[in-house]
Design a protein around this motif. Structure first.
Motif, PDB file in Angstrom:
ATOM      1  N   SER A 454       0.832  -1.034  -0.001  1.00 22.48           N
ATOM      2  CA  SER A 454      -0.054  -0.002   0.015  1.00 22.48           C
ATOM      3  C   SER A 454       0.890   1.194  -0.026  1.00 22.48           C
ATOM      4  CB  SER A 454      -0.765   0.251   1.160  1.00 22.48           C
ATOM      5  OG  SER A 454      -0.645   0.924   1.811  1.00 22.48           O
ATOM      6  N   MET A 455       0.214   2.248  -0.467  1.00 26.06           N
ATOM      7  CA  MET A 455       0.912   3.666  -0.508  1.00 26.06           C
ATOM      8  C   MET A 455       0.936   4.555   0.632  1.00 26.06           C
ATOM      9  SD  MET A 455       0.173   4.628  -4.533  1.00 26.06           S
ATOM     10  CE  MET A 455      -1.446   3.679  -4.783  1.00 26.06           C
ATOM     11  N   SER A 456       0.148   4.086   1.630  1.00 22.84           N
ATOM     12  CA  SER A 456      -0.110   4.773   2.651  1.00 22.84           C
ATOM     13  C   SER A 456      -1.062   3.720   4.003  1.00 22.84           C
ATOM     14  CB  SER A 456      -1.145   5.796   2.369  1.00 22.84           C
ATOM     15  OG  SER A 456      -2.365   5.157   1.947  1.00 22.84           O
ATOM     16  N   GLY A 457      -0.113   3.155   4.465  1.00 25.27           N
ATOM     17  CA  GLY A 457      -0.435   2.243   5.580  1.00 25.27           C
ATOM     18  C   GLY A 457      -1.601   1.208   5.137  1.00 25.27           C
ATOM     19  N   LEU A 458      -2.910   1.343   5.406  1.00 26.96           N
ATOM     20  CA  LEU A 458      -3.888   0.514   5.092  1.00 26.96           C
ATOM     21  C   LEU A 458      -3.624  -0.890   5.597  1.00 26.96           C
ATOM     22  CD1 LEU A 458      -4.758   2.294   1.460  1.00 26.96           C
ATOM     23  CD2 LEU A 458      -6.235   2.596   3.597  1.00 26.96           C
ATOM     24  N   LEU A 459      -3.059  -0.880   6.815  1.00 28.03           N
ATOM     25  CA  LEU A 459      -3.035  -2.306   7.249  1.00 28.03           C
ATOM     26  C   LEU A 459      -4.344  -3.348   7.116  1.00 28.03           C
ATOM     27  CD1 LEU A 459      -1.278  -4.713   8.142  1.00 28.03           C
ATOM     28  CD2 LEU A 459      -1.274  -3.721  10.552  1.00 28.03           C
ATOM     29  N   PRO A 460      -5.482  -3.071   7.784  1.00 24.16           N
ATOM     30  CA  PRO A 460      -6.544  -3.888   7.834  1.00 24.16           C
ATOM     31  C   PRO A 460      -7.042  -4.246   6.541  1.00 24.16           C
ATOM     32  CG  PRO A 460      -6.834  -2.053   9.432  1.00 24.16           C
ATOM     33  CD  PRO A 460      -5.702  -1.814   8.513  1.00 24.16           C
ATOM     34  N   GLU A 461      -6.912  -3.336   5.515  1.00 25.71           N
ATOM     35  CA  GLU A 461      -7.155  -3.315   3.991  1.00 25.71           C
ATOM     36  C   GLU A 461      -6.423  -4.396   3.353  1.00 25.71           C
ATOM     37  OE1 GLU A 461      -7.003  -0.538   5.423  1.00 25.71           O
ATOM     38  OE2 GLU A 461      -9.078   0.170   5.409  1.00 25.71           O
ATOM     39  N   ARG A 462      -5.105  -4.256   3.589  1.00 25.38           N
ATOM     40  CA  ARG A 462      -4.088  -5.310   3.017  1.00 25.38           C
ATOM     41  C   ARG A 462      -4.332  -6.561   3.522  1.00 25.38           C
ATOM     42  NH1 ARG A 462       1.455  -3.745   4.786  1.00 25.38           N
ATOM     43  NH2 ARG A 462       0.658  -2.065   6.267  1.00 25.38           N
ATOM     44  N   MET A 463      -4.654  -6.674   5.027  1.00 25.23           N
ATOM     45  CA  MET A 463      -5.042  -8.034   5.689  1.00 25.23           C
ATOM     46  C   MET A 463      -6.249  -8.655   4.990  1.00 25.23           C
ATOM     47  SD  MET A 463      -4.406  -7.322   9.718  1.00 25.23           S
ATOM     48  CE  MET A 463      -2.875  -7.892  10.500  1.00 25.23           C
ATOM     49  N   GLN A 464      -7.302  -7.538   4.841  1.00 24.73           N
ATOM     50  CA  GLN A 464      -8.475  -8.293   4.153  1.00 24.73           C
ATOM     51  C   GLN A 464      -8.101  -8.934   2.648  1.00 24.73           C
ATOM     52  OE1 GLN A 464     -11.659  -5.244   3.861  1.00 24.73           O
ATOM     53  NE2 GLN A 464     -11.524  -5.403   6.157  1.00 24.73           N
ATOM     54  N   ILE A 465      -7.316  -8.034   2.059  1.00 21.98           N
ATOM     55  CA  ILE A 465      -6.734  -8.410   0.557  1.00 21.98           C
ATOM     56  C   ILE A 465      -6.303  -9.871   0.380  1.00 21.98           C
ATOM     57  CG2 ILE A 465      -5.740  -8.030  -1.434  1.00 21.98           C
ATOM     58  CD1 ILE A 465      -6.651  -5.142  -1.038  1.00 21.98           C
ATOM     59  N   ALA A 466      -5.244 -10.073   1.647  1.00 26.84           N
ATOM     60  CA  ALA A 466      -4.308 -11.200   1.694  1.00 26.84           C
ATOM     61  C   ALA A 466      -5.378 -12.276   1.941  1.00 26.84           C
ATOM     62  CB  ALA A 466      -3.198 -10.781   2.882  1.00 26.84           C
ATOM     63  N   ARG A 467      -6.348 -11.987   3.056  1.00 29.03           N
ATOM     64  CA  ARG A 467      -7.271 -12.990   3.444  1.00 29.03           C
ATOM     65  C   ARG A 467      -7.979 -13.724   2.067  1.00 29.03           C
ATOM     66  NH1 ARG A 467     -12.398 -12.383   3.110  1.00 29.03           N
ATOM     67  NH2 ARG A 467     -12.398 -10.508   4.194  1.00 29.03           N
ATOM     68  N   GLU A 468      -8.387 -12.670   1.373  1.00 24.58           N
ATOM     69  CA  GLU A 468      -9.122 -13.084  -0.056  1.00 24.58           C
ATOM     70  C   GLU A 468      -8.248 -13.955  -0.927  1.00 24.58           C
ATOM     71  OE1 GLU A 468     -11.371 -10.068  -1.888  1.00 24.58           O
ATOM     72  OE2 GLU A 468     -11.389  -9.006  -0.049  1.00 24.58           O
ATOM     73  N   LEU A 469      -6.954 -13.717  -0.858  1.00 21.17           N
ATOM     74  CA  LEU A 469      -5.939 -14.260  -1.947  1.00 21.17           C
ATOM     75  C   LEU A 469      -5.957 -15.773  -1.281  1.00 21.17           C
ATOM     76  CD1 LEU A 469      -3.624 -11.199  -2.624  1.00 21.17           C
ATOM     77  CD2 LEU A 469      -5.081 -12.680  -4.171  1.00 21.17           C
ATOM     78  N   TRP A 470      -5.600 -15.894   0.161  1.00 22.87           N
ATOM     79  CA  TRP A 470      -5.538 -17.184   0.782  1.00 22.87           C
ATOM     80  C   TRP A 470      -6.744 -17.921   0.568  1.00 22.87           C
ATOM     81  CZ3 TRP A 470      -3.952 -14.128   5.942  1.00 22.87           C
ATOM     82  CH2 TRP A 470      -2.580 -13.775   5.779  1.00 22.87           C
ATOM     83  N   ASP A 471      -7.943 -17.441   0.717  1.00 22.09           N
ATOM     84  CA  ASP A 471      -9.207 -18.297   0.302  1.00 22.09           C
ATOM     85  C   ASP A 471      -9.183 -18.579  -0.987  1.00 22.09           C
ATOM     86  OD1 ASP A 471     -10.096 -18.007   3.051  1.00 22.09           O
ATOM     87  OD2 ASP A 471     -11.322 -16.135   2.860  1.00 22.09           O
ATOM     88  N   ALA A 472      -8.540 -18.000  -2.029  1.00 25.75           N
ATOM     89  CA  ALA A 472      -8.680 -18.326  -3.287  1.00 25.75           C
ATOM     90  C   ALA A 472      -7.394 -19.111  -3.817  1.00 25.75           C
ATOM     91  CB  ALA A 472      -8.872 -17.288  -4.220  1.00 25.75           C
ATOM     92  N   ASP A 473      -6.674 -19.744  -2.570  1.00 23.54           N
ATOM     93  CA  ASP A 473      -5.262 -20.592  -2.843  1.00 23.54           C
ATOM     94  C   ASP A 473      -4.233 -19.932  -3.576  1.00 23.54           C
ATOM     95  OD1 ASP A 473      -6.000 -22.947  -1.351  1.00 23.54           O
ATOM     96  OD2 ASP A 473      -7.309 -23.742  -2.830  1.00 23.54           O
ATOM     97  N   VAL A 474      -4.429 -18.582  -3.437  1.00 23.84           N
ATOM     98  CA  VAL A 474      -3.129 -17.729  -3.838  1.00 23.84           C
ATOM     99  C   VAL A 474      -2.041 -17.506  -2.741  1.00 23.84           C
ATOM    100  CG1 VAL A 474      -2.239 -15.671  -4.880  1.00 23.84           C
ATOM    101  CG2 VAL A 474      -4.480 -16.612  -5.682  1.00 23.84           C
ATOM    102  N   LYS A 475      -0.840 -17.817  -2.910  1.00 32.40           N
ATOM    103  CA  LYS A 475       0.193 -17.662  -1.910  1.00 32.40           C
ATOM    104  C   LYS A 475       0.546 -16.007  -1.588  1.00 32.40           C
ATOM    105  CE  LYS A 475       1.646 -22.187  -2.947  1.00 32.40           C
ATOM    106  NZ  LYS A 475       2.191 -22.672  -4.104  1.00 32.40           N
ATOM    107  N   ALA A 476       0.244 -15.685  -0.811  1.00 33.73           N
ATOM    108  CA  ALA A 476       0.152 -14.403  -0.524  1.00 33.73           C
ATOM    109  C   ALA A 476       1.026 -13.814   0.614  1.00 33.73           C
ATOM    110  CB  ALA A 476      -1.292 -13.517  -0.659  1.00 33.73           C
ATOM    111  N   SER A 477       1.487 -12.489   0.800  1.00 39.88           N
ATOM    112  CA  SER A 477       1.892 -12.226   2.044  1.00 39.88           C
ATOM    113  C   SER A 477       1.860 -10.262   1.801  1.00 39.88           C
ATOM    114  CB  SER A 477       3.616 -12.401   2.090  1.00 39.88           C
ATOM    115  OG  SER A 477       3.861 -12.278   3.234  1.00 39.88           O
ATOM    116  N   TYR A 478       2.286  -9.949   3.060  1.00 40.66           N
ATOM    117  CA  TYR A 478       2.291  -8.434   3.134  1.00 40.66           C
ATOM    118  C   TYR A 478       3.283  -8.032   4.222  1.00 40.66           C
ATOM    119  CZ  TYR A 478      -0.489  -9.471   7.223  1.00 40.66           C
ATOM    120  OH  TYR A 478      -0.816 -10.182   8.405  1.00 40.66           O
ATOM    121  N   MET A 479       3.605  -6.816   4.223  1.00 42.42           N
ATOM    122  CA  MET A 479       4.454  -6.372   5.203  1.00 42.42           C
ATOM    123  C   MET A 479       3.903  -6.009   6.563  1.00 42.42           C
ATOM    124  SD  MET A 479       7.535  -3.695   4.181  1.00 42.42           S
ATOM    125  CE  MET A 479       9.086  -3.865   5.065  1.00 42.42           C
ATOM    126  N   PHE A 480       4.595  -6.659   7.634  1.00 41.05           N
ATOM    127  CA  PHE A 480       4.049  -6.686   8.852  1.00 41.05           C
ATOM    128  C   PHE A 480       4.246  -5.346   9.597  1.00 41.05           C
ATOM    129  CE2 PHE A 480       4.473 -11.466   9.724  1.00 41.05           C
ATOM    130  CZ  PHE A 480       3.394 -11.802   8.905  1.00 41.05           C
TER     131      PHE A 480
END
Lengths: 548, 548
Positions: A454-480
């Motif tokens: 993300s360009m500006s934090g948005l941690l819960p939004e990044r988490m939500q997108i990661a969760r959607e990707l995991w649910d779709a069996d895509v291997k995903a990560s984001y910065m902690f």
């Protein structure tokens, strides 16, 4: 401890005592060295406390070595850790081999890492001294397994009735208290990779399949050019008989022949005559045989030797080899074989064909004139622990080993006979060969496909997108991080070799959009990434990845 | 040995001596029993030789137990073999878990099975007595690993600079010299399956991801309904402080609370007051807190407790939990959590959130009134060795463990601090749950897709077809007989659950044809199989299998 000076002084004295004790016990040099390093550090600390600047500096230098509990932080001698990059190669090797085994109908079993000491007793000859024992803490006497073959034979003896027809593989660690040579890959803990076929079948059929499997596995592993040396114990024993070797000397003389890949004939002859008391003329006759090698044509030559064909053992061996070659031709692997009368294999328990695969890369190192390699006596299936010696896979037929565990009937015959033939692939050596072919840092050990940035934090939004990707069996990560810099996130993609990046910003999210950027793309027009509808993001990514 | 009667008599005497010796040494009962069985057998043989028929029969009966080398053929106490069917389930469990871990970017590392004894010393409290030591055969003192967490911390301390940001999983065997209860799955050798995130990140982000991973893994494993109990060490410590527990009693009192899932409050209170000397009014105040459980709403209740929020530790814990819940909501796993103040976890090294997943199936057995389960002191990450106790996965945050290996600076602080949070999935328990769900004999442990059969021998032709199938990456087998009966080959398909059969006959081959039969088909019109051109056989089979 009130006075730190006094406490430290006491520690120095105790450490000194410890070292003297270790020396009395003739402890290993590495152990003593480690303790001496600690002592030096303690002394330096003491000197520093007393105000000697040079000593304080020395203390600082050796500080890293000394942990809080006053021991040198290390793994046990002859063992090593495998990091993520090394494990990525290792797992590739295992999965490649396993795929070949399974293609041939193999199943796997697992046996414990330690066995009752009695199970291992009397199976390894001189090498028994290399067996690791567990401390007697009350209870049974146990030892770490030395190989996977003896536990397999024990398993068959215990479960024999169910497993008369059985193709099994087993990839697991074994333990040998050998002098380690880590840089050369001789370890105290190492993997073996065994495939065996147990059961009563028509002659030479499973033997041929094992040889086909070796060829398939080594080809799939891409270890370079290789040859499978092939021989038959019964031919070898027949040759020894024909050459006048007394019955009780057959195994020792066979052991001497086994060294021909490392020593010149003259040295082997000397061992036969001087050390093992063989008549010189017998040795010379053996010398004529063991220099023979070739393909199926060698069989014709041997069949013409009437002395040899008059020997029952040799004739049985020749007939086996002839049949085997017809099967190897059906499998189209005959051209990979080198029928080599100098191949003897160390282990006593082989009763039929024996074989050993060698690659260019695993050939023994050239020795300077007069220099002798140190030879390990006894030998074993794939001797992972023999330095610089060339076999990358080895094995043979062993029809009597299971019977050693089954108990005997009144006639002294084993209660259960399960003939076996097997191969052990030297995975540690394969691993070294493959490791040498690529740079460790180029290996991608993780499997992440998408970084959510993300360009500006948005941690819960990044988490939500990661969760959607995991649910779709895509291997995903984001910065902690709550507010990571975009550049840092791109650096993470580079470091972890993550191909795709989903980039979100507040404006884009408000418009229901995200950017998706291929981090490998050098196309400047793509530098901002593609704009994709948030609702179509998952589908877009799955399709994009599927196209790779 | 000339006279067998004499030899046997001598064996009986020696065996008697051996047993007396074992009894003197207070050997384990199982060991003595085994030797007594051998003695009985020897005596029976002797009697048989002397012509006592009943004795001869007894001899026959116990014969199976006695092997040639006079030992009972068995695996070491507390260990077991896993056969091909069991391994098929086990590998399924591992690959399911590994897939989840990799989806989250995890890599794997491998550490040795044994470590320097010093590495394990002082990490497990009372449970240290369960550590297996290797025998001192000259050299270093080593022990088998007790878990995977301490070796991981040792690895991080040694390679810390490179691995500050690290998601690693490790599935491997660990060793505990506990009293085994094999039928209940308490073993001396068993698998652990750990996932940990090491490194410095913004608060609670890795913690939330670990909890998401547990939910994903347990869902994928299909173990039935489960709940993740959740608590925070800092909240718990704050509660103890608020309730007047003296600092030095906090860990012992925490251990007592840890037993609340197995014992009623009254018993735990008794331990606190009578055994651990806590003031009764303190115990009663604790009792009020530890009965609280709920979801995020419990946070609101606790925030309203002014005594608690006045405690720095408790407040820090509450703030952590609040933040954690916001992330768990983004991950949509908050509904799986049960914020449970009675969860304490045994291990001392936890410093932040702690959790434990329980399933219906792993719930503790109902006890009869007055009956007490035997409680294992000390506890551990996932205590595989605790009988009938419910956690199927467990873990927590441990920020100080790596520092225990890194050595300390002059101020006594660790040279290296790598905070960690991790989970250990109780794979042995998962394995038991899954094993209970299906019949072992129904499991197909091999992956063979095609059996190449013939009506009239044709071994080289069967081999050739198998070879073509292997080359085309089809898993194929054939019967290892020169002239097998067709019926026997069909039986092999049934036994090994092989779906397809290629059937060749001389007439068909002459016409350039083969038959391909789906062995699962009950359609009588298909009983002869489909006729396919030999040249199109591979393509036909590949397409047929791809349609399945």
């Amino acid at each position: 401890m009130a006075d730190p000076r006094e406490a430290l002084d006491k520690s120095v004295q105790e450490q000194g005592n410890k070292i003297r004790q270790l020396k009395t016990e003739k402890a290993e040099k590495s152990v003593i060295d480690a303790e001496v390093a600690i002592l030096k550090d303690l002394k330096a600390q003491l000197a520093a406390m007393d105000g000697t600047p040079a000593a304080a500096d020395a203390s600082k230098k050796s500080k890293e070595k000394v942990a809080k509990n006053s021991f040198t932080l290390k793994v046990a001698k002859g063992t090593k850790d495998y990091n993520d990059k090394e494990m990525a190669i290792r797992e590739k090797v295992f999965s490649t081999i396993t795929t070949v085994f399974k293609k041939h109908g193999a199943v796997t079993i697992d046996t414990p890492v330690f066995e009752l000491k009695e199970v291992l007793t009397g199976k390894y000859g001189e090498d028994s001294k290399l067996i690791y024992d567990l401390k007697d803490q009350g209870g049974e006497e146990c030892s770490l397994r030395y190989d996977l073959t003896v536990p397999f034979a024990r398993f068959l003896a215990m479960n024999g009735k169910e497993y008369q027809n059985f193709k099994r593989y087993h990839i697991a660690k074994v333990y040998r208290r050998d002098q380690p040579a880590m840089t050369k890959g001789r370890m105290r803990e190492f993997y073996q990779c065994d495939f065996d076929i147990a059961g009563v079948y028509d002659p030479m059929i499973p033997d041929a399949e094992i040889l086909r499997i070796v060829v398939e596995a080594l080809t799939a592993l891409d270890v370079g050019e290789f040859t499978v040396k092939l021989n038959h114990r019964k031919i070898l024993d027949g040759i020894f008989e024909v050459c006048g070797v007394p019955a009780e000397k057959i195994r020792p003389i066979s052991s001497a022949v086994d060294k021909l890949d490392k020593l010149p004939w003259e040295d082997v002859r000397k061992e036969m005559v001087q050390d093992k008391g063989l008549a010189p003329e017998s040795a010379d006759q053996i010398g004529e045989f063991v220099k023979l090698k070739g393909g199926k044509d060698l069989l014709d030559i041997l069949y013409k030797n009437e002395k040899l064909t008059a020997n029952a053992s040799a004739l049985k061996g020749l007939d086996d080899m002839k049949l085997l070659y017809s099967y190897l031709e059906a499998f189209q692997v005959d051209h990979r074989m080198s029928f080599d009368l100098s191949l003897a294999r160390g282990l006593d328990y082989y009763t039929g064909i024996i074989y050993e695969a060698v690659t260019d890369k695993s050939a023994p190192p050239k020795l300077a004139e007069g220099q002798r390699p140190s030879i390990k006596k006894g030998g074993d299936e794939v001797d992972e622990s023999t330095v610089g010696v060339g076999s990358i896979a080895a094995g043979g037929r062993y029809d009597e080993l299971v019977g050693m565990f089954s108990g005997t009937n009144k006639k002294g015959e084993p209660n259960l006979k399960i003939p076996c033939v097997g191969i052990s692939i030297g995975v540690e050596r394969v691993f070294s060969i493959l490791l040498a072919k690529q740079k460790l840092e180029d290996i991608k050990s993780n499997e992440v496909q998408v970084l959510v940035a993300s360009m500006s934090g948005l941690l819960p939004e990044r988490m939500q997108i990661a969760r959607e990707l995991w649910d779709a069996d895509v291997k995903a990560s984001y910065m902690f991080k709550v507010k990571p810099k975009l550049l840092k996130q791109f650096e993470m993609c580079d470091k972890d070799q993550i191909p795709l990046c989903v980039i979100i910003g507040e404006d884009e999210l408000a418009k229901g959009e995200v950017k998706i950027k291929d981090m490998r793309s050098k196309d400047p027009s793509q530098s901002g990434g593609a704009t994709v509808k948030r609702s179509e993001m998952i589908e877009y990514i799955k399709e994009y990845l599927a196209r790779q």
